[in-house]
Design a protein around this motif. Sequence first.
Motif, PDB file in Angstrom:
ATOM      1  N   ASP A  11       0.820  -1.216   0.000  1.00 38.35           N
ATOM      2  CA  ASP A  11       0.000   0.000   0.000  1.00 38.35           C
ATOM      3  C   ASP A  11       0.857   1.271   0.000  1.00 38.35           C
ATOM      4  O   ASP A  11       0.339   2.372  -0.082  1.00 38.35           O
ATOM      5  CB  ASP A  11      -0.993   0.006   1.164  1.00 38.35           C
ATOM      6  CG  ASP A  11      -0.329   0.028   2.528  1.00 38.35           C
ATOM      7  OD1 ASP A  11       0.900  -0.149   2.621  1.00 38.35           O
ATOM      8  OD2 ASP A  11      -1.061   0.202   3.518  1.00 38.35           O
ATOM      9  N   ASN A  12       2.167   1.105   0.059  1.00 41.00           N
ATOM     10  CA  ASN A  12       3.084   2.247  -0.042  1.00 41.00           C
ATOM     11  C   ASN A  12       3.687   2.254  -1.452  1.00 41.00           C
ATOM     12  O   ASN A  12       4.891   2.248  -1.647  1.00 41.00           O
ATOM     13  CB  ASN A  12       4.170   2.167   1.024  1.00 41.00           C
ATOM     14  CG  ASN A  12       4.974   3.440   1.124  1.00 41.00           C
ATOM     15  OD1 ASN A  12       4.592   4.482   0.602  1.00 41.00           O
ATOM     16  ND2 ASN A  12       6.116   3.366   1.777  1.00 41.00           N
ATOM     17  N   TYR A  13       2.806   2.276  -2.423  1.00 38.11           N
ATOM     18  CA  TYR A  13       3.188   2.222  -3.832  1.00 38.11           C
ATOM     19  C   TYR A  13       3.862   3.526  -4.247  1.00 38.11           C
ATOM     20  O   TYR A  13       3.870   4.507  -3.507  1.00 38.11           O
ATOM     21  CB  TYR A  13       1.956   1.938  -4.701  1.00 38.11           C
ATOM     22  CG  TYR A  13       0.792   2.853  -4.418  1.00 38.11           C
ATOM     23  CD1 TYR A  13       0.666   4.075  -5.072  1.00 38.11           C
ATOM     24  CD2 TYR A  13      -0.172   2.502  -3.482  1.00 38.11           C
ATOM     25  CE1 TYR A  13      -0.391   4.917  -4.804  1.00 38.11           C
ATOM     26  CE2 TYR A  13      -1.243   3.342  -3.199  1.00 38.11           C
ATOM     27  CZ  TYR A  13      -1.343   4.550  -3.864  1.00 38.11           C
ATOM     28  OH  TYR A  13      -2.390   5.384  -3.592  1.00 38.11           O
ATOM     29  N   THR A  14       4.413   3.518  -5.455  1.00 37.01           N
ATOM     30  CA  THR A  14       5.067   4.718  -5.957  1.00 37.01           C
ATOM     31  C   THR A  14       4.112   5.532  -6.819  1.00 37.01           C
ATOM     32  O   THR A  14       3.220   4.999  -7.476  1.00 37.01           O
ATOM     33  CB  THR A  14       6.323   4.378  -6.783  1.00 37.01           C
ATOM     34  OG1 THR A  14       5.973   3.511  -7.852  1.00 37.01           O
ATOM     35  CG2 THR A  14       7.398   3.758  -5.926  1.00 37.01           C
ATOM     36  N   ILE A  15       4.323   6.841  -6.770  1.00 35.07           N
ATOM     37  CA  ILE A  15       3.518   7.805  -7.514  1.00 35.07           C
ATOM     38  C   ILE A  15       4.484   8.629  -8.363  1.00 35.07           C
ATOM     39  O   ILE A  15       5.496   9.118  -7.853  1.00 35.07           O
ATOM     40  CB  ILE A  15       2.754   8.744  -6.555  1.00 35.07           C
ATOM     41  CG1 ILE A  15       1.829   7.947  -5.653  1.00 35.07           C
ATOM     42  CG2 ILE A  15       2.016   9.823  -7.320  1.00 35.07           C
ATOM     43  CD1 ILE A  15       1.248   8.764  -4.504  1.00 35.07           C
ATOM     44  N   GLN A  16       4.166   8.782  -9.634  1.00 36.54           N
ATOM     45  CA  GLN A  16       5.012   9.605 -10.493  1.00 36.54           C
ATOM     46  C   GLN A  16       4.750  11.077 -10.206  1.00 36.54           C
ATOM     47  O   GLN A  16       3.609  11.527 -10.207  1.00 36.54           O
ATOM     48  CB  GLN A  16       4.740   9.314 -11.964  1.00 36.54           C
ATOM     49  CG  GLN A  16       5.652  10.080 -12.883  1.00 36.54           C
ATOM     50  CD  GLN A  16       5.444   9.710 -14.343  1.00 36.54           C
ATOM     51  OE1 GLN A  16       4.662   8.844 -14.676  1.00 36.54           O
ATOM     52  NE2 GLN A  16       6.161  10.390 -15.215  1.00 36.54           N
ATOM     53  N   LEU A  75       7.921   8.637  -6.395  1.00 37.19           N
ATOM     54  CA  LEU A  75       7.982   8.811  -4.943  1.00 37.19           C
ATOM     55  C   LEU A  75       7.018   7.843  -4.266  1.00 37.19           C
ATOM     56  O   LEU A  75       5.927   7.579  -4.773  1.00 37.19           O
ATOM     57  CB  LEU A  75       7.614  10.237  -4.550  1.00 37.19           C
ATOM     58  CG  LEU A  75       8.627  11.324  -4.868  1.00 37.19           C
ATOM     59  CD1 LEU A  75       8.050  12.684  -4.544  1.00 37.19           C
ATOM     60  CD2 LEU A  75       9.914  11.101  -4.102  1.00 37.19           C
ATOM     61  N   ARG A  76       7.418   7.350  -3.122  1.00 38.55           N
ATOM     62  CA  ARG A  76       6.549   6.482  -2.335  1.00 38.55           C
ATOM     63  C   ARG A  76       5.371   7.295  -1.808  1.00 38.55           C
ATOM     64  O   ARG A  76       5.505   8.462  -1.439  1.00 38.55           O
ATOM     65  CB  ARG A  76       7.314   5.880  -1.156  1.00 38.55           C
ATOM     66  CG  ARG A  76       8.380   4.919  -1.579  1.00 38.55           C
ATOM     67  CD  ARG A  76       7.821   3.534  -1.600  1.00 38.55           C
ATOM     68  NE  ARG A  76       8.715   2.653  -2.331  1.00 38.55           N
ATOM     69  CZ  ARG A  76       8.311   1.562  -2.933  1.00 38.55           C
ATOM     70  NH1 ARG A  76       7.053   1.205  -2.881  1.00 38.55           N
ATOM     71  NH2 ARG A  76       9.154   0.814  -3.576  1.00 38.55           N
ATOM     72  N   LYS A  77       4.192   6.668  -1.778  1.00 40.23           N
ATOM     73  CA  LYS A  77       2.966   7.328  -1.333  1.00 40.23           C
ATOM     74  C   LYS A  77       3.136   7.946   0.046  1.00 40.23           C
ATOM     75  O   LYS A  77       2.735   9.082   0.277  1.00 40.23           O
ATOM     76  CB  LYS A  77       1.799   6.350  -1.338  1.00 40.23           C
ATOM     77  CG  LYS A  77       0.499   6.985  -0.885  1.00 40.23           C
ATOM     78  CD  LYS A  77      -0.606   5.954  -0.776  1.00 40.23           C
ATOM     79  CE  LYS A  77      -1.920   6.540  -0.323  1.00 40.23           C
ATOM     80  NZ  LYS A  77      -1.878   7.366   0.864  1.00 40.23           N
ATOM     81  N   GLU A  78       3.733   7.209   0.981  1.00 39.97           N
ATOM     82  CA  GLU A  78       3.933   7.739   2.342  1.00 39.97           C
ATOM     83  C   GLU A  78       4.815   8.985   2.313  1.00 39.97           C
ATOM     84  O   GLU A  78       4.607   9.906   3.100  1.00 39.97           O
ATOM     85  CB  GLU A  78       4.536   6.669   3.247  1.00 39.97           C
ATOM     86  CG  GLU A  78       3.551   5.567   3.605  1.00 39.97           C
ATOM     87  CD  GLU A  78       4.156   4.496   4.484  1.00 39.97           C
ATOM     88  OE1 GLU A  78       5.344   4.611   4.892  1.00 39.97           O
ATOM     89  OE2 GLU A  78       3.444   3.518   4.766  1.00 39.97           O
ATOM     90  N   ASN A  79       5.797   9.018   1.428  1.00 41.29           N
ATOM     91  CA  ASN A  79       6.659  10.199   1.326  1.00 41.29           C
ATOM     92  C   ASN A  79       5.903  11.391   0.756  1.00 41.29           C
ATOM     93  O   ASN A  79       6.060  12.514   1.234  1.00 41.29           O
ATOM     94  CB  ASN A  79       7.890   9.892   0.472  1.00 41.29           C
ATOM     95  CG  ASN A  79       8.840   8.931   1.155  1.00 41.29           C
ATOM     96  OD1 ASN A  79       8.798   8.758   2.360  1.00 41.29           O
ATOM     97  ND2 ASN A  79       9.689   8.303   0.375  1.00 41.29           N
TER      98      ASN A  79
END
Length: 114
Positions: A11-16, A75-79
């Motif tokens: 659930d901490n996937y990456t987001i462009q 970037l990681r979703k949590e970041n």
Amino acid sequence: MSSINRLYKKDNYTIQKSINLEDGLYTRLKELESEYDATISALVNVCVEDLVAKDDIKYYAKPEGEILIYRSIMLRKENVDALTKINRERGISVTRLINISIKEFLDRYDKKSK
């Protein structure tokens, strides 16, 4: 740090995200990318995680004459969530926060490698 803490949950996937990175910082990350088994995006995520963990942001202005390069990074979703929260609390743009995190990380890296 425990080895299990180096793994990311699904659930901490990456987001462009497309951001303006200072060219000097980007060049330094490219040097590290060739030295380590890590992508630019992975290095930026490490930088952001360090910044968020210490919660001590030292603002610095973009160096005069520094060129900004528009780059896409993952970037990681949590970041992203943590950077957005800091942005709302302190009014520092997410792009500036990412550049700050990279600069602080590279400063620490340089001190350690001497």
